[in-house]
Motif scaffolding. Sequence first.
Motif, PDB file in Angstrom:
ATOM      1  N   VAL A 147       0.788  -1.163  -0.076  1.00 50.27           N
ATOM      2  CA  VAL A 147       0.033   0.016   0.233  1.00 50.27           C
ATOM      3  C   VAL A 147       0.903   1.176   0.019  1.00 50.27           C
ATOM      4  O   VAL A 147       1.858   1.202   0.677  1.00 50.27           O
ATOM      5  CB  VAL A 147      -0.952   0.124   1.208  1.00 50.27           C
ATOM      6  CG1 VAL A 147      -1.667   1.329   1.373  1.00 50.27           C
ATOM      7  CG2 VAL A 147      -1.765  -1.132   1.290  1.00 50.27           C
ATOM      8  N   LYS A 151      -1.756   6.729   0.720  1.00 52.22           N
ATOM      9  CA  LYS A 151      -3.033   5.871   1.109  1.00 52.22           C
ATOM     10  C   LYS A 151      -3.252   6.029   2.395  1.00 52.22           C
ATOM     11  O   LYS A 151      -4.151   6.427   3.071  1.00 52.22           O
ATOM     12  CB  LYS A 151      -3.052   4.460   0.601  1.00 52.22           C
ATOM     13  CG  LYS A 151      -4.460   3.914   0.784  1.00 52.22           C
ATOM     14  CD  LYS A 151      -4.972   2.593   0.416  1.00 52.22           C
ATOM     15  CE  LYS A 151      -6.374   2.087   0.748  1.00 52.22           C
ATOM     16  NZ  LYS A 151      -6.569   0.778   0.106  1.00 52.22           N
ATOM     17  N   ALA A 152      -2.072   5.797   3.269  1.00 46.49           N
ATOM     18  CA  ALA A 152      -2.233   5.821   4.514  1.00 46.49           C
ATOM     19  C   ALA A 152      -2.462   7.181   4.961  1.00 46.49           C
ATOM     20  O   ALA A 152      -3.169   7.438   6.077  1.00 46.49           O
ATOM     21  CB  ALA A 152      -0.929   5.347   5.291  1.00 46.49           C
ATOM     22  N   GLN A 155      -6.210   8.053   4.671  1.00 51.63           N
ATOM     23  CA  GLN A 155      -7.034   7.726   5.606  1.00 51.63           C
ATOM     24  C   GLN A 155      -6.928   8.037   6.823  1.00 51.63           C
ATOM     25  O   GLN A 155      -7.545   8.414   7.832  1.00 51.63           O
ATOM     26  CB  GLN A 155      -6.492   5.818   5.956  1.00 51.63           C
ATOM     27  CG  GLN A 155      -7.319   5.123   6.822  1.00 51.63           C
ATOM     28  CD  GLN A 155      -6.857   3.679   6.884  1.00 51.63           C
ATOM     29  OE1 GLN A 155      -5.971   3.232   7.514  1.00 51.63           O
ATOM     30  NE2 GLN A 155      -7.666   2.953   5.938  1.00 51.63           N
ATOM     31  N   TYR A 188       2.117   1.670   8.527  1.00 55.95           N
ATOM     32  CA  TYR A 188       2.423   3.306   8.540  1.00 55.95           C
ATOM     33  C   TYR A 188       1.788   3.874   9.812  1.00 55.95           C
ATOM     34  O   TYR A 188       0.667   3.441  10.179  1.00 55.95           O
ATOM     35  CB  TYR A 188       1.817   4.065   7.282  1.00 55.95           C
ATOM     36  CG  TYR A 188       2.292   3.344   5.869  1.00 55.95           C
ATOM     37  CD1 TYR A 188       3.561   3.796   5.451  1.00 55.95           C
ATOM     38  CD2 TYR A 188       1.520   2.595   5.325  1.00 55.95           C
ATOM     39  CE1 TYR A 188       4.078   3.591   4.249  1.00 55.95           C
ATOM     40  CE2 TYR A 188       2.220   2.088   3.887  1.00 55.95           C
ATOM     41  CZ  TYR A 188       3.167   2.682   3.524  1.00 55.95           C
ATOM     42  OH  TYR A 188       3.846   2.307   2.183  1.00 55.95           O
ATOM     43  N   THR A 208      -1.878   2.303   9.969  1.00 55.12           N
ATOM     44  CA  THR A 208      -2.572   1.585   8.596  1.00 55.12           C
ATOM     45  C   THR A 208      -1.893   0.567   8.350  1.00 55.12           C
ATOM     46  O   THR A 208      -0.482   0.463   8.414  1.00 55.12           O
ATOM     47  CB  THR A 208      -2.599   2.637   7.830  1.00 55.12           C
ATOM     48  OG1 THR A 208      -3.212   3.773   8.014  1.00 55.12           O
ATOM     49  CG2 THR A 208      -3.019   2.051   6.358  1.00 55.12           C
ATOM     50  N   ASP A 209      -2.259  -0.736   8.075  1.00 60.62           N
ATOM     51  CA  ASP A 209      -1.600  -1.885   7.637  1.00 60.62           C
ATOM     52  C   ASP A 209      -1.086  -1.608   6.250  1.00 60.62           C
ATOM     53  O   ASP A 209      -1.666  -1.146   5.202  1.00 60.62           O
ATOM     54  CB  ASP A 209      -2.539  -3.224   7.666  1.00 60.62           C
ATOM     55  CG  ASP A 209      -1.940  -4.376   7.567  1.00 60.62           C
ATOM     56  OD1 ASP A 209      -1.152  -4.466   6.372  1.00 60.62           O
ATOM     57  OD2 ASP A 209      -2.188  -5.479   8.117  1.00 60.62           O
ATOM     58  N   ALA A 210       0.301  -1.944   6.173  1.00 61.12           N
ATOM     59  CA  ALA A 210       1.054  -1.562   4.926  1.00 61.12           C
ATOM     60  C   ALA A 210       0.828  -2.443   3.701  1.00 61.12           C
ATOM     61  O   ALA A 210       1.133  -2.274   2.670  1.00 61.12           O
ATOM     62  CB  ALA A 210       2.403  -1.431   5.053  1.00 61.12           C
ATOM     63  N   SER A 212      -2.421  -4.625   3.687  1.00 62.11           N
ATOM     64  CA  SER A 212      -3.892  -4.702   3.177  1.00 62.11           C
ATOM     65  C   SER A 212      -4.492  -3.068   3.196  1.00 62.11           C
ATOM     66  O   SER A 212      -5.594  -3.017   2.449  1.00 62.11           O
ATOM     67  CB  SER A 212      -4.684  -5.402   4.402  1.00 62.11           C
ATOM     68  OG  SER A 212      -4.706  -4.813   5.808  1.00 62.11           O
ATOM     69  N   GLY A 213      -3.931  -2.393   3.576  1.00 62.48           N
ATOM     70  CA  GLY A 213      -4.426  -0.809   3.649  1.00 62.48           C
ATOM     71  C   GLY A 213      -5.452  -0.791   4.735  1.00 62.48           C
ATOM     72  O   GLY A 213      -6.038   0.364   4.934  1.00 62.48           O
ATOM     73  N   GLU A 214      -5.869  -1.661   5.672  1.00 64.24           N
ATOM     74  CA  GLU A 214      -6.733  -1.528   6.836  1.00 64.24           C
ATOM     75  C   GLU A 214      -6.403  -0.617   7.902  1.00 64.24           C
ATOM     76  O   GLU A 214      -5.058  -0.687   8.106  1.00 64.24           O
ATOM     77  CB  GLU A 214      -6.941  -2.911   7.261  1.00 64.24           C
ATOM     78  CG  GLU A 214      -7.682  -2.971   8.413  1.00 64.24           C
ATOM     79  CD  GLU A 214      -7.809  -4.423   9.464  1.00 64.24           C
ATOM     80  OE1 GLU A 214      -8.297  -4.610  10.562  1.00 64.24           O
ATOM     81  OE2 GLU A 214      -6.742  -5.057   8.839  1.00 64.24           O
ATOM     82  N   LYS A 215      -7.223   0.329   8.228  1.00 65.82           N
ATOM     83  CA  LYS A 215      -6.697   1.100   9.643  1.00 65.82           C
ATOM     84  C   LYS A 215      -6.793   0.008  10.817  1.00 65.82           C
ATOM     85  O   LYS A 215      -7.757  -0.609  11.068  1.00 65.82           O
ATOM     86  CB  LYS A 215      -7.698   2.058   9.765  1.00 65.82           C
ATOM     87  CG  LYS A 215      -7.233   3.031  10.966  1.00 65.82           C
ATOM     88  CD  LYS A 215      -8.224   4.116  11.109  1.00 65.82           C
ATOM     89  CE  LYS A 215      -9.272   3.779  12.033  1.00 65.82           C
ATOM     90  NZ  LYS A 215     -10.207   4.787  12.551  1.00 65.82           N
TER      91      LYS A 215
END
Length: 552
Positions: A147, A151-152, A155, A188, A208-210, A212-215
């Motif tokens: 990711v 994006k992080a 978010q 991140y 933020t998961d680097a 999956s992009g999930e918070k």
Amino acid sequence: MSAFYARHRRTALAAATALAAGSLLVTAGTATGAPDTAAASAAQTAAVPAAMPVQLSPAARTALLKAAEGRTADTAGKIGLGAQEELVVRDVVQDRDGSVHTRYERTFGGLPVLGGDLVVHTSGAGKHLGVTKNVKAEIKADLTAEVPAAKAKTQALSASEAADAEKSAVESSRKVVWAADGEPRLAYETVVGGLQADGTPNELHVITDAVSGEKIHEFQGVHTGTGKTMYSGSVTLNTTLSGSTYQLTDSTRGGHKTYNLARGTSGTGTLFTDADDIWGTGVASSSSTDQTAATDAAYGAQKTWDFYKSTFNRSGIRNDGKAAYSRVHYGNAYVNAFWQDSCFCMTYGDGSGNTHPLTSLDVAAHEMTHGVTSVTAKLTYSGESGGLNEATSDILATGTEFYAANATDTGDYLIGEKININGNGTPLRYMDKPSKDGASADYWSSSLGSKDVHYSSGPANHFFYLLSEGSGAKTINGVSYNSPTYSGTAVTGIGRAKALQIWYKALTTYMTSTTKYAGARTATLSAATSLYGSGSAEYNAVNAAWAAVNVK
């Protein structure tokens, strides 16, 4: 950073009612720097256990830190860290028996490991005694990000805006290994600045998961709370004469300074000065140059410094002999107070109508204790660890209030009883029965971590009261208490002095950034064992007090 009390989004601030201020006498302003130890009997143990901390000189503390830094590789090997893991020394505590407790941050592949902090315990003879850490296994994580950092950041901005923050802007972003939940992964950490909805500075940390992009997580970095004071009567202050002008600088306590923000919300402000060394009037005015709030803030800093030094041999917030500083007259009618790690300072609003400053003694000590927590256990300011962070500030602020033995603001187990935030004369929090405030929890439950940290602090505050005073009805310094227990079983207290020593040692020696309530129980039992012995009356009381708040 933490505010002194919780705010709810999209609601108007409740105005505090006027505080009565009686006629106060002026006393001299420049005094000797010796702490008032005559008032300390309620905050110290009669005996001096070998496991209590010694007061380290700056040179001795520096020498211990440097020695630890020189053997980080060897220590990492002894405690079983992996080849890509390294230790970074953060703090050190030495006990009277020579034992040393060294606190470390951890890196993996050169990246900071959030939640990877640990404490290594060594005997006076250098023998390894064990390690306290959250992540037990070797950290393993794929360091390839899928990711993009942009994006992080997006978010994180969205999370800040969802909390009604104003002027949100990304201040920093970095790759880290997130290990706070026990499953290390590349992430991140993005910090968003600006102002929160109520005017408090914003330092929102978003993880933020680097891959999956999930918070994963978010937490707030801003920790919310002779002269005539508004809350503590006539007091003696240490000031500094510069030429023909007195400055509100206490050179006997690490150089603490009190500044005037004059309604501003950033910067240091202007140092308070006075021509005759008589500060304040005892009644706050709406003037942005009013000295009364500054006098209360300076007095609070003075008594907090003395409490920590007299009770725990701690010299200042960082334990390095240097003071933080205070800022008053923050914002316009700002009804809160907060500690901020980034400036290492305390800040106070003037309250409703700019005439009700949040500068009472327990508020001051509460905020400065956030600083102590930030350089010791560094309890993350969310969930259960955030509740323990808030409770630590309430617990040690209570100790400070009893230590000060001020006739105008006597010691009690009430928090914020002087500042009248509720507008009806009631305190902000109650330690004997936290639920009396309408929001705090008396006992632990699996849903506790979802509460605001000012309310998830309830069971720890309740634990401390029970450990100190026991359950049931009683009157202390004219205040009536009636503390219940989870199962109805009576608890006998061991006294506030011992309870304070146990909590402080647990904080500085056995807690880490991700400690939850079960971990706090383990930490305080370890502290009681070190101080008074396993199976001692004190150890058993700690066990009983935790059971009484449903932590088993």
